[in-house]
Scaffold this active site. Structure first.
Site, PDB file in Angstrom:
ATOM      1  N   TYR A  71       0.852  -1.198   0.000  1.00  0.00           N
ATOM      2  CA  TYR A  71       0.000   0.000   0.000  1.00  0.00           C
ATOM      3  C   TYR A  71       0.878   1.236   0.000  1.00  0.00           C
ATOM      4  O   TYR A  71       1.865   1.327   0.743  1.00  0.00           O
ATOM      5  CB  TYR A  71      -0.910   0.022   1.231  1.00  0.00           C
ATOM      6  CG  TYR A  71      -1.763   1.260   1.326  1.00  0.00           C
ATOM      7  CD1 TYR A  71      -3.038   1.301   0.756  1.00  0.00           C
ATOM      8  CD2 TYR A  71      -1.304   2.413   1.976  1.00  0.00           C
ATOM      9  CE1 TYR A  71      -3.818   2.452   0.837  1.00  0.00           C
ATOM     10  CE2 TYR A  71      -2.080   3.553   2.055  1.00  0.00           C
ATOM     11  CZ  TYR A  71      -3.341   3.572   1.483  1.00  0.00           C
ATOM     12  OH  TYR A  71      -4.107   4.705   1.551  1.00  0.00           O
ATOM     13  N   GLU A 114      -3.416   7.548  -4.088  1.00  0.00           N
ATOM     14  CA  GLU A 114      -3.510   6.297  -3.335  1.00  0.00           C
ATOM     15  C   GLU A 114      -3.311   5.140  -4.294  1.00  0.00           C
ATOM     16  O   GLU A 114      -4.146   4.895  -5.176  1.00  0.00           O
ATOM     17  CB  GLU A 114      -4.864   6.188  -2.638  1.00  0.00           C
ATOM     18  CG  GLU A 114      -4.969   4.952  -1.737  1.00  0.00           C
ATOM     19  CD  GLU A 114      -6.313   4.858  -1.029  1.00  0.00           C
ATOM     20  OE1 GLU A 114      -6.333   4.483   0.149  1.00  0.00           O
ATOM     21  OE2 GLU A 114      -7.335   5.168  -1.677  1.00  0.00           O
TER      22      GLU A 114
END
Length: 430
Positions: free
Chosen positions: A154, A241
């Site tokens: 991530y 993101e």
């Protein structure tokens, strides 16, 4: 470079914070989800990332089944399979469901099956955990090459109020929401604040790489981190993101899927990016309001509100609730609205079937009460308002404004103060 970015972020956070004071959970969700930042589709984000040297899986966008068939043949590769991704501006696409009955907005299928599958997706409404029951239309599909991912991580860049600058958030685990990651692997999440004037340093890039626990070429991975930050800074992004940021079987670090938001205040210098805006994914009322430079957010109540100033709008919504009503919207005409803008505001309010009464609450400073009153009268005549209309005016030229309303011949209920106005609005639909 970042002045408009921080100005927009501060405004958005302030509005969301004020909304949290007394709004219902539904209202808070609507306000938080609909703050006006440009959001682009996955395929558009991939195009932008590629321009800044970020590795992304190959893919092609398609709008018809015939285009899907061609794209699938081009992306099939040795596996003979492709990934078919619905392009809607909402998270949770993979677990979503089309109103036509098809489960899932993301599918892996054989090349020869892609065209038939696309017929069940294109032009249909996809409902996900973020769209609400109404869902969003799927007008495009992203046909991506199936890539073998051996390690998912991530990565994000966001704006941090504490450090007054960008912060990189990284986790050696990925493929699921950051909320889940924070709950399951809090010790694996690192945060690296970046000085907005200095930019990301080699040391910081390598710190992120170590936090991600990259197993391939660490120097090449650090360059990818710098490319992502460079894109964030130079494109006036408010959020990048990448989930997952992944290592492939051939040793590349790729942004397998990404969500990118951009600061609306930077539209004048990011024309190519803002040309990507997809109005079909937005509330049509918000689209119309933006054309007239009005700030509008639709809610689920029955009392339409027209106010000048975000703080006054929040106070108006709170007092309506305090007296047992529910606001139908957040509509801020700003401090210098013209008569034409007021007319457009009324068209938006009366176009909402849920609106059973309209409350206008104006505090005249820069915005003069007689100007707003003239706009209210003109709007009421043009739009043919058929619901109770309650108006409270206070401030500059208030007596002239009240006289215009009193002599208009239109059935308008006036109020002495905000509390009185809210009571009358709630009572009018009781």
């Amino acid at each position: 470079m970042f002045s408009s970015l921080f100005r927009s972020s501060g405004r958005a956070v302030a509005q969301a914070t004020r909304a949290n004071v007394a709004a219902t959970p539904e209202m808070r969700g609507a306000l938080l989800q609909q703050l006006r930042f440009l959001n682009v589709h996955e395929y558009q984000g991939a195009e932008i990332m590629q321009k800044f040297g970020v590795n992304v899986p190959p893919g092609l966008v398609a709008t018809t089944p015939e285009e899907v068939a061609k794209a699938a043949k081009a992306m099939g590769g040795d596996s003979g399979e492709v990934v078919v991704k619905s392009q809607v501006l909402a998270g949770g696409r993979g677990l979503g469901k089309f109103k036509s009955g098809l489960q899932g907005g993301v599918h892996i299928c054989k090349v020869e099956e892609a065209e038939e599958l696309s017929k069940k997706m294109l032009g249909e409404i996809l409902v996900t955990k973020q769209t609400g029951e109404e869902g969003k239309p799927c007008n495009q599909l992203y046909i991506a090459k199936k890539v073998s991912l051996v390690n998912e991580m991530y990565f994000a860049i966001a704006l941090d109020r504490a450090s007054a600058g960008p912060v990189i958030i990284a986790c050696s685990e990925g493929g699921t929401s950051i909320e889940d990651l924070a709950e399951k692997f809090p010790d694996r999440i690192i945060k690296v604040p970046v000085d907005i004037f200095e930019g990301i340093t080699d040391e910081q890039a390598h710190k992120v790489v170590e936090g991600l626990q990259v197993t391939t070429d660490k120097n090449a991975a650090a360059e990818q981190i710098k490319c992502l930050y460079n894109m964030f800074a130079k494109s006036d992004a408010t959020l990048v993101e990448v989930n997952p940021l992944a290592e492939t079987a051939d040793g590349q670090l790729v942004a397998a899927d990404a969500k990118i938001n951009f600061d609306d205040n930077a539209g004048y210098r990011q024309k190519d990016i803002f040309a990507m805006r997809d109005p079909t994914q937005e509330d049509p009322r918000e689209v119309e309001a933006a054309k007239s430079d009005l700030n509008y957010i639709g809610l689920d109540g029955s009392i339409g509100c027209m106010v000048n100033g975000a703080g006054l709008a929040m106070a108006t919504m709170d007092i309506i609730q305090m007296h047992g009503g529910t606001p139908a919207n957040f509509l801020d005409v700003g401090g210098n609205a013209s008569e034409g803008q007021v007319v457009e505001a009324f068209k938006i309010l009366t176009g909402d079937a849920k609106v059973k009464a309209i409350l206008v609450n104006i505090f005249g400073g820069i915005m003069k009460c007689d100007v707003i009153a003239a706009g209210i009268v003109a709007a009421a005549k043009q739009v043919d308002v058929k619901v109770p209309l309650i108006v409270r005016l206070e401030g500059t030229n208030v007596e002239a404004g009240k006289a215009l309303i009193a002599n208009s011949g239109i059935n308008i209920t006036t109020a002495d103060d905000l509390d009185d106005a809210a009571k009358k609005a709630v009572a009018s639909i009781a």
